[in-house]
Design a protein around this motif. Sequence first.
Motif, short mmCIF file in Angstrom:
data_model
loop_
_atom_site.label_atom_id
_atom_site.label_comp_id
_atom_site.label_asym_id
_atom_site.label_seq_id
_atom_site.Cartn_x
_atom_site.Cartn_y
_atom_site.Cartn_z
N MET A 126 0.85 -1.18 0.00
CA MET A 126 0.00 0.00 0.00
C MET A 126 0.89 1.24 0.00
O MET A 126 1.85 1.33 0.75
N GLU A 127 0.58 2.20 -0.86
CA GLU A 127 1.39 3.39 -0.91
C GLU A 127 1.00 4.37 0.19
O GLU A 127 -0.14 4.41 0.64
N HIS A 128 1.98 5.13 0.61
CA HIS A 128 1.79 6.12 1.66
C HIS A 128 1.17 7.39 1.07
O HIS A 128 1.57 7.84 0.01
N ILE A 129 0.22 7.97 1.77
CA ILE A 129 -0.40 9.22 1.34
C ILE A 129 0.16 10.34 2.21
O ILE A 129 0.06 10.27 3.44
N ALA A 130 0.76 11.34 1.59
CA ALA A 130 1.36 12.45 2.33
C ALA A 130 0.50 13.71 2.29
O ALA A 130 0.63 14.57 3.15
N ALA A 131 -0.39 13.81 1.28
CA ALA A 131 -1.19 15.03 1.15
C ALA A 131 -2.49 14.74 0.42
O ALA A 131 -2.57 13.82 -0.40
N MET A 136 -19.93 33.97 -1.66
CA MET A 136 -19.16 33.06 -0.81
C MET A 136 -20.02 32.44 0.31
O MET A 136 -19.50 31.95 1.29
N THR A 137 -21.34 32.46 0.15
CA THR A 137 -22.23 31.90 1.17
C THR A 137 -22.63 30.47 0.87
O THR A 137 -23.04 29.75 1.78
N GLU A 138 -22.56 30.06 -0.38
CA GLU A 138 -22.89 28.69 -0.77
C GLU A 138 -21.65 28.06 -1.38
O GLU A 138 -21.21 28.47 -2.45
N CYS A 139 -21.10 27.07 -0.67
CA CYS A 139 -19.87 26.41 -1.12
C CYS A 139 -20.05 24.90 -1.10
O CYS A 139 -20.84 24.38 -0.31
N ARG A 140 -19.28 24.22 -1.96
CA ARG A 140 -19.34 22.76 -2.01
C ARG A 140 -17.99 22.21 -2.42
O ARG A 140 -17.21 22.89 -3.10
N GLU A 141 -17.71 20.99 -2.01
CA GLU A 141 -16.50 20.33 -2.44
C GLU A 141 -16.63 19.99 -3.92
O GLU A 141 -17.70 19.61 -4.38
N MET A 142 -15.53 20.11 -4.63
CA MET A 142 -15.52 19.82 -6.06
C MET A 142 -14.59 18.64 -6.32
O MET A 142 -13.52 18.55 -5.72
N PRO A 143 -14.99 17.74 -7.23
CA PRO A 143 -14.13 16.59 -7.52
C PRO A 143 -12.93 16.99 -8.36
O PRO A 143 -13.02 17.85 -9.24
N VAL A 144 -11.80 16.36 -8.06
CA VAL A 144 -10.58 16.56 -8.84
C VAL A 144 -10.12 15.19 -9.33
O VAL A 144 -10.36 14.18 -8.66
N PRO A 145 -9.46 15.12 -10.48
CA PRO A 145 -9.03 13.82 -11.01
C PRO A 145 -8.10 13.06 -10.06
O PRO A 145 -8.22 11.87 -9.90
N VAL A 146 -7.17 13.79 -9.43
CA VAL A 146 -6.26 13.17 -8.46
C VAL A 146 -6.37 13.97 -7.17
O VAL A 146 -6.13 15.18 -7.18
N SER A 147 -6.72 13.29 -6.08
CA SER A 147 -6.89 14.01 -4.82
C SER A 147 -5.90 13.61 -3.74
O SER A 147 -5.78 14.28 -2.73
N VAL A 148 -5.17 12.51 -3.92
CA VAL A 148 -4.19 12.08 -2.94
C VAL A 148 -2.80 12.01 -3.58
O VAL A 148 -2.67 11.66 -4.75
N ALA A 184 -1.79 18.26 4.71
CA ALA A 184 -0.79 17.26 5.07
C ALA A 184 -1.46 16.11 5.81
O ALA A 184 -2.34 16.30 6.64
N VAL A 185 -1.03 14.89 5.47
CA VAL A 185 -1.56 13.68 6.10
C VAL A 185 -0.49 13.14 7.04
O VAL A 185 0.63 12.85 6.62
N ASP A 186 -0.83 13.01 8.31
CA ASP A 186 0.07 12.41 9.30
C ASP A 186 0.07 10.91 9.08
O ASP A 186 -0.98 10.27 9.20
N PRO A 187 1.22 10.29 8.76
CA PRO A 187 1.24 8.85 8.49
C PRO A 187 0.71 8.01 9.64
O PRO A 187 0.12 6.96 9.42
N ALA A 188 0.89 8.48 10.86
CA ALA A 188 0.41 7.73 12.03
C ALA A 188 -1.12 7.73 12.11
O ALA A 188 -1.70 6.85 12.73
N LEU A 189 -1.76 8.70 11.49
CA LEU A 189 -3.23 8.82 11.56
C LEU A 189 -3.91 8.54 10.22
O LEU A 189 -5.12 8.68 10.11
#
Length: 108
Positions: A1-6, A17-29, A60-65
């Motif tokens: 399994m590969e490590h995710i750093a970000a 700026m009152t209505e916001c939503r997450e947007m999909p991206v092709p690569v997220s990790v 940033a992704v903490d590898p321990a978490l």
Amino acid sequence: MEHIAALLLVIGCSNTMTECREMPVPVSVFETFEACVAERPFALGDLQGQARHVVGACLAVDPALEEDYDRIAWNVRPDGTLDAALEVTGVLIASNEARAEKDYLHQQ
């Protein structure tokens, strides 16, 4: 399994700026934080026009978490600044798929 750093988080907002939503991206990790930072402007550019304001951040992704993160908390301020963090909420959700299905008329 590969490590995710970000993780790349991109948010699209309305003009006010009152209505916001997450947007999909092709690569997220990403395996490195630097790779995420390098990809961020391209991802934001690709999503321009899909929302009035598009903002993004590399988290940033903490590898321990890595396996424990279960929530992305984010807020877009009126000035367009994105505050975001990965969180461990400690909430555990369990389900049992082997349990017999119940209906409203014939509960066991």
